[in-house]
Design an enzyme around this catalytic site. Structure first.
Site, PDB file in Angstrom:
ATOM      1  N   ASP A  23       0.908  -1.268   0.397  1.00  0.00           N
ATOM      2  CA  ASP A  23      -0.387   0.091  -0.026  1.00  0.00           C
ATOM      3  C   ASP A  23       0.575   1.687   0.201  1.00  0.00           C
ATOM      4  O   ASP A  23       2.039   1.230   0.202  1.00  0.00           O
ATOM      5  CB  ASP A  23      -0.916  -0.115   1.263  1.00  0.00           C
ATOM      6  CG  ASP A  23      -2.039   0.987   1.027  1.00  0.00           C
ATOM      7  OD1 ASP A  23      -2.536   1.657   0.328  1.00  0.00           O
ATOM      8  OD2 ASP A  23      -2.656   1.165   2.358  1.00  0.00           O
ATOM      9  N   ARG A  36      -1.468   9.541 -10.079  1.00  0.00           N
ATOM     10  CA  ARG A  36      -0.940   7.751  -9.118  1.00  0.00           C
ATOM     11  C   ARG A  36      -0.890   6.491  -9.988  1.00  0.00           C
ATOM     12  O   ARG A  36       0.192   5.381  -9.179  1.00  0.00           O
ATOM     13  CB  ARG A  36      -2.623   7.116  -8.595  1.00  0.00           C
ATOM     14  CG  ARG A  36      -3.808   8.468  -7.922  1.00  0.00           C
ATOM     15  CD  ARG A  36      -4.822   7.809  -7.920  1.00  0.00           C
ATOM     16  NE  ARG A  36      -4.753   7.141  -6.709  1.00  0.00           N
ATOM     17  CZ  ARG A  36      -4.371   6.547  -5.302  1.00  0.00           C
ATOM     18  NH1 ARG A  36      -3.497   7.706  -3.816  1.00  0.00           N
ATOM     19  NH2 ARG A  36      -4.572   5.570  -5.139  1.00  0.00           N
ATOM     20  N   HIS A  40       2.298   2.917  -9.185  1.00  0.00           N
ATOM     21  CA  HIS A  40       1.800   1.742  -9.248  1.00  0.00           C
ATOM     22  C   HIS A  40       2.612   1.482 -10.354  1.00  0.00           C
ATOM     23  O   HIS A  40       3.171   0.023  -9.744  1.00  0.00           O
ATOM     24  CB  HIS A  40       0.373   1.259 -10.087  1.00  0.00           C
ATOM     25  CG  HIS A  40      -0.376   1.429  -8.814  1.00  0.00           C
ATOM     26  ND1 HIS A  40      -0.658   1.271  -7.432  1.00  0.00           N
ATOM     27  CD2 HIS A  40      -1.485   2.825  -8.976  1.00  0.00           C
ATOM     28  CE1 HIS A  40      -1.899   1.747  -7.107  1.00  0.00           C
ATOM     29  NE2 HIS A  40      -2.497   2.547  -8.120  1.00  0.00           N
ATOM     30  N   TRP A  72     -11.843  -2.317  -7.377  1.00  0.00           N
ATOM     31  CA  TRP A  72     -13.287  -1.939  -8.396  1.00  0.00           C
ATOM     32  C   TRP A  72     -14.078  -0.491  -8.213  1.00  0.00           C
ATOM     33  O   TRP A  72     -14.654   0.330  -8.864  1.00  0.00           O
ATOM     34  CB  TRP A  72     -14.257  -2.542  -9.096  1.00  0.00           C
ATOM     35  CG  TRP A  72     -14.139  -4.162  -9.094  1.00  0.00           C
ATOM     36  CD1 TRP A  72     -13.162  -5.710  -8.655  1.00  0.00           C
ATOM     37  CD2 TRP A  72     -12.826  -4.588 -10.292  1.00  0.00           C
ATOM     38  NE1 TRP A  72     -12.978  -6.451  -9.442  1.00  0.00           N
ATOM     39  CE2 TRP A  72     -12.488  -5.560 -10.181  1.00  0.00           C
ATOM     40  CE3 TRP A  72     -12.937  -3.646 -11.576  1.00  0.00           C
ATOM     41  CZ2 TRP A  72     -12.038  -6.145 -11.632  1.00  0.00           C
ATOM     42  CZ3 TRP A  72     -12.499  -4.280 -12.824  1.00  0.00           C
ATOM     43  CH2 TRP A  72     -11.787  -5.574 -12.731  1.00  0.00           C
ATOM     44  N   LEU A 134      10.644 -20.301  -5.646  1.00  0.00           N
ATOM     45  CA  LEU A 134       9.893 -19.166  -4.793  1.00  0.00           C
ATOM     46  C   LEU A 134       8.735 -19.072  -5.490  1.00  0.00           C
ATOM     47  O   LEU A 134       8.371 -19.512  -6.370  1.00  0.00           O
ATOM     48  CB  LEU A 134      10.426 -17.611  -4.873  1.00  0.00           C
ATOM     49  CG  LEU A 134       9.726 -16.816  -4.346  1.00  0.00           C
ATOM     50  CD1 LEU A 134       9.626 -16.592  -2.258  1.00  0.00           C
ATOM     51  CD2 LEU A 134       9.612 -15.497  -4.393  1.00  0.00           C
ATOM     52  N   ARG A 184       2.163  -5.082   5.980  1.00  0.00           N
ATOM     53  CA  ARG A 184       1.634  -3.818   5.204  1.00  0.00           C
ATOM     54  C   ARG A 184       2.400  -2.006   5.405  1.00  0.00           C
ATOM     55  O   ARG A 184       2.696  -1.532   6.598  1.00  0.00           O
ATOM     56  CB  ARG A 184       0.641  -3.730   6.352  1.00  0.00           C
ATOM     57  CG  ARG A 184      -0.853  -2.060   5.346  1.00  0.00           C
ATOM     58  CD  ARG A 184      -1.838  -2.251   5.907  1.00  0.00           C
ATOM     59  NE  ARG A 184      -2.613  -1.654   4.272  1.00  0.00           N
ATOM     60  CZ  ARG A 184      -3.958  -1.355   4.087  1.00  0.00           C
ATOM     61  NH1 ARG A 184      -4.628  -2.278   5.087  1.00  0.00           N
ATOM     62  NH2 ARG A 184      -4.582  -0.550   3.323  1.00  0.00           N
ATOM     63  N   ARG A 190      -4.459  -1.377   8.834  1.00  0.00           N
ATOM     64  CA  ARG A 190      -5.969  -2.627   8.680  1.00  0.00           C
ATOM     65  C   ARG A 190      -5.005  -3.449   8.145  1.00  0.00           C
ATOM     66  O   ARG A 190      -4.300  -4.052   7.276  1.00  0.00           O
ATOM     67  CB  ARG A 190      -6.902  -1.754   8.407  1.00  0.00           C
ATOM     68  CG  ARG A 190      -6.751  -0.901   7.204  1.00  0.00           C
ATOM     69  CD  ARG A 190      -7.984  -0.029   6.794  1.00  0.00           C
ATOM     70  NE  ARG A 190      -7.830   0.490   5.963  1.00  0.00           N
ATOM     71  CZ  ARG A 190      -7.742   2.081   5.543  1.00  0.00           C
ATOM     72  NH1 ARG A 190      -8.127   2.803   7.028  1.00  0.00           N
ATOM     73  NH2 ARG A 190      -7.534   2.693   4.555  1.00  0.00           N
ATOM     74  N   SER A 192      -7.379  -5.050   5.543  1.00  0.00           N
ATOM     75  CA  SER A 192      -8.311  -4.408   4.180  1.00  0.00           C
ATOM     76  C   SER A 192      -8.996  -6.067   3.649  1.00  0.00           C
ATOM     77  O   SER A 192      -8.776  -5.580   1.558  1.00  0.00           O
ATOM     78  CB  SER A 192      -7.534  -3.775   3.303  1.00  0.00           C
ATOM     79  OG  SER A 192      -6.903  -1.909   3.507  1.00  0.00           O
TER      80      SER A 192
HETATM   81  C1  IPE Z   1      -5.336  -2.166  -0.462  1.00  0.00           C
HETATM   82  O1  IPE Z   1      -5.211  -1.030  -0.155  1.00  0.00           O
HETATM   83  C2  IPE Z   1      -5.214  -3.471  -1.519  1.00  0.00           C
HETATM   84  C3  IPE Z   1      -4.193  -3.428  -1.893  1.00  0.00           C
HETATM   85  C4  IPE Z   1      -3.133  -3.457  -1.552  1.00  0.00           C
HETATM   86  C5  IPE Z   1      -4.669  -3.843  -3.264  1.00  0.00           C
HETATM   87  P1  IPE Z   1      -6.003  -0.443  -0.237  1.00  0.00           P
HETATM   88  O2  IPE Z   1      -5.873   1.055  -0.679  1.00  0.00           O
HETATM   89  O3  IPE Z   1      -6.899  -1.061  -1.379  1.00  0.00           O
HETATM   90  O4  IPE Z   1      -7.338  -0.715   1.097  1.00  0.00           O
HETATM   91  P2  IPE Z   1      -7.766   0.325   1.800  1.00  0.00           P
HETATM   92  O5  IPE Z   1      -8.709   0.941   1.123  1.00  0.00           O
HETATM   93  O6  IPE Z   1      -6.950   1.794   2.496  1.00  0.00           O
HETATM   94  O7  IPE Z   1      -7.905  -0.322   2.529  1.00  0.00           O
HETATM   95  C1  IPE Z   2      -1.877   0.325  -3.303  1.00  0.00           C
HETATM   96  O1  IPE Z   2      -1.686   1.458  -3.522  1.00  0.00           O
HETATM   97  C2  IPE Z   2      -2.270  -0.865  -4.582  1.00  0.00           C
HETATM   98  C3  IPE Z   2      -2.957  -0.693  -4.442  1.00  0.00           C
HETATM   99  C4  IPE Z   2      -4.046  -0.606  -3.917  1.00  0.00           C
HETATM  100  C5  IPE Z   2      -3.485  -1.263  -5.851  1.00  0.00           C
HETATM  101  P1  IPE Z   2      -2.816   2.386  -3.106  1.00  0.00           P
HETATM  102  O2  IPE Z   2      -2.757   3.134  -5.030  1.00  0.00           O
HETATM  103  O3  IPE Z   2      -3.943   2.170  -2.008  1.00  0.00           O
HETATM  104  O4  IPE Z   2      -1.468   3.731  -3.089  1.00  0.00           O
HETATM  105  P2  IPE Z   2      -2.773   5.366  -1.451  1.00  0.00           P
HETATM  106  O5  IPE Z   2      -3.093   4.184   0.126  1.00  0.00           O
HETATM  107  O6  IPE Z   2      -3.796   5.598  -1.972  1.00  0.00           O
HETATM  108  O7  IPE Z   2      -1.715   5.956  -0.659  1.00  0.00           O
HETATM  109 MG    MG Z   3      -4.025   2.536  -0.286  1.00  0.00          MG
END
Ligand code: IPE
Ligand code: IPE
Ligand code: MG
Length: 252
Positions: A23, A36, A40, A72, A134, A184, A190, A192
Site C-alpha cells: 500500500d 497515481r 503503481h 473496483w 519461490l 503492510r 488494517r 483490508s
Molecule cells: C489494499 O489497499 C489493497 C491492495 C494493496 C491491493 P487499499 O489502499 O485498497 O486499502 P484501503 O481501501 O485503504 O483499506
Molecule cells: C496500493 O496503493 C495499490 C493498490 C491498491 C492497487 P494505493 O493505490 O492504495 O496507494 P494509496 O494508499 O492511495 O497511497
Molecule cells: Mg491504499
C-alpha cells in the site's frame, strides 16, 4: 528499530511464508505531483526487488496483494491503468522470473477479469509451473471474504463436509501454508480484506514506508521484528512453543 540485519538470521528464525499488503503507491506519486498510476509503476519495481531479496534470503513463499475485490470502486481510469500495468508487467517480468525459479500463482476471482488479463495470468502460471525456488502469489481481484465463500461453495457442491482442514484445502492459497508474517506498508493499520482465513495466527508488521520506497533493508527490519516475536498459538510462554502452529485441540 532493529539493530541486527536479519538477512543474517538463522533459517529457523525466518518466516517461511511472507504476505504483503503493498500500500501507498498513490500517495508516493501524489507527493511528486505525478499521476497515481506512476506510483503503481514504481510499485512493480519494488516488487521485483523484494522477490529477489526473498530468494536471496531463502524465503520459499511470498503472497502480495495487488488488486482487491474493493479496488473496483476506484476511478475507471485508475482501474484500467492497473489492468494495463498487470498485462505489461507480465510480458516484461515473467521471462526473468521463470529463469529465477519463481512459480507464479494469481489467487483471485477471474470471473471479473477481461479475457486479455485472464489469458496473461494463465500463460504466466503455465510457463512457471515447473519452478520451485519461490512460490509467488500475486493476489489479483482477491478478497478474503470471496476466498472463504468460494471455498465453502466448492465443498458444498462436491458434498464434502466443511471442516477447518477441508476449507483450508479449498481456499485459493491451499498450495502454500498459512503466512507466518504479514507486512503492510503505507501506514494504515488494517487488513483490508486480505488473507482473512489464512492469517488467523500470522504475525503482523505495519510500516509507514510507502510501497515504492520499500526495499531489502525494510524487509530485513520486518524479518528482525518477526524473529523477536514469541509465537504461542494459544499456549503459555512457559510451554516452549517452537514455530509450529498448534492444531486446534478443542475437538481432539
Ligand atoms: C489494499 O489497499 C489493497 C491492495 C494493496 C491491493 P487499499 O489502499 O485498497 O486499502 P484501503 O481501501 O485503504 O483499506
Ligand atoms: C496500493 O496503493 C495499490 C493498490 C491498491 C492497487 P494505493 O493505490 O492504495 O496507494 P494509496 O494508499 O492511495 O497511497
Ligand atoms: Mg491504499
Amino acid at each position: 528499530m532493529v539493530s541486527t540485519a536479519s538477512s543474517s538470521l538463522a533459517p529457523a528464525k525466518l518466516p517461511r511464508h511472507v504476505a504483503i499488503v503493498m500500500d501507498g503507491n498513490g500517495r508516493w506519486a501524489q507527493k511528486r505531483w505525478m499521476p497515481r498510476v506512476a506510483g503503481h509503476k514504481q510499485g512493480v519495481e519494488t516488487l521485483r526487488a523484494i522477490v529477489r531479496a526473498c530468494i536471496e534470503r531463502g524465503v520459499p513463499a511470498l503472497s502480495v496483494f495487488a488488486f482487491s475485490s474493493e479496488n473496483w470502486n476506484r476511478p475507471v481510469d485508475e482501474v484500467s491503468g492497473l489492468m494495463d500495468l498487470l498485462v505489461l508487467a507480465l510480458s516484461r517480468e515473467v521471462p526473468s522470473l521463470e529463469k529465477s525459479g519463481v512459480r507464479l500463482h494469481f489467487p483471485g476471482d477471474r470471473s471479473g477479469l477481461s479475457a486479455r488479463v485472464v489469458q496473461g495470468l494463465e500463460a504466466a502460471e503455465r510457463s512457471t509451473a515447473h519452478n520451485s525456488t519461490l512460490v509467488l502469489n500475486v493476489c489479483f481481484n482477491y478478497g478474503g471474504r470471496w476466498d472463504v465463500v468460494q471455498a465453502a461453495r466448492r465443498l458444498a457442491q462436491k458434498g464434502i463436509e466443511i471442516t477447518e482442514e477441508s476449507l483450508s484445502q479449498s481456499t485459493a492459497l491451499a498450495h502454500v501454508g498459512d503466512p507466518d508474517l504479514l507486512i503492510r506498508t503505507g501506514g494504515e493499520l488494517r487488513i483490508s480484506n486480505f488473507l482473512l482465513w489464512q492469517s488467523a495466527y500470522t504475525e503482523l508488521v505495519f510500516t509507514d514506508c510507502l510501497w515504492p520506497d520499500f526495499d531489502a533493508a525494510e524487509l530485513d527490519r520486518a524479518f528482525g521484528e518477526f524473529a523477536r516475536r514469541d509465537r504461542r498459538f494459544g499456549r503459555t510462554a512457559e510451554q516452549q512453543v517452537d514455530a509450529q502452529p498448534v492444531v486446534d485441540k478443542r475437538h481432539a
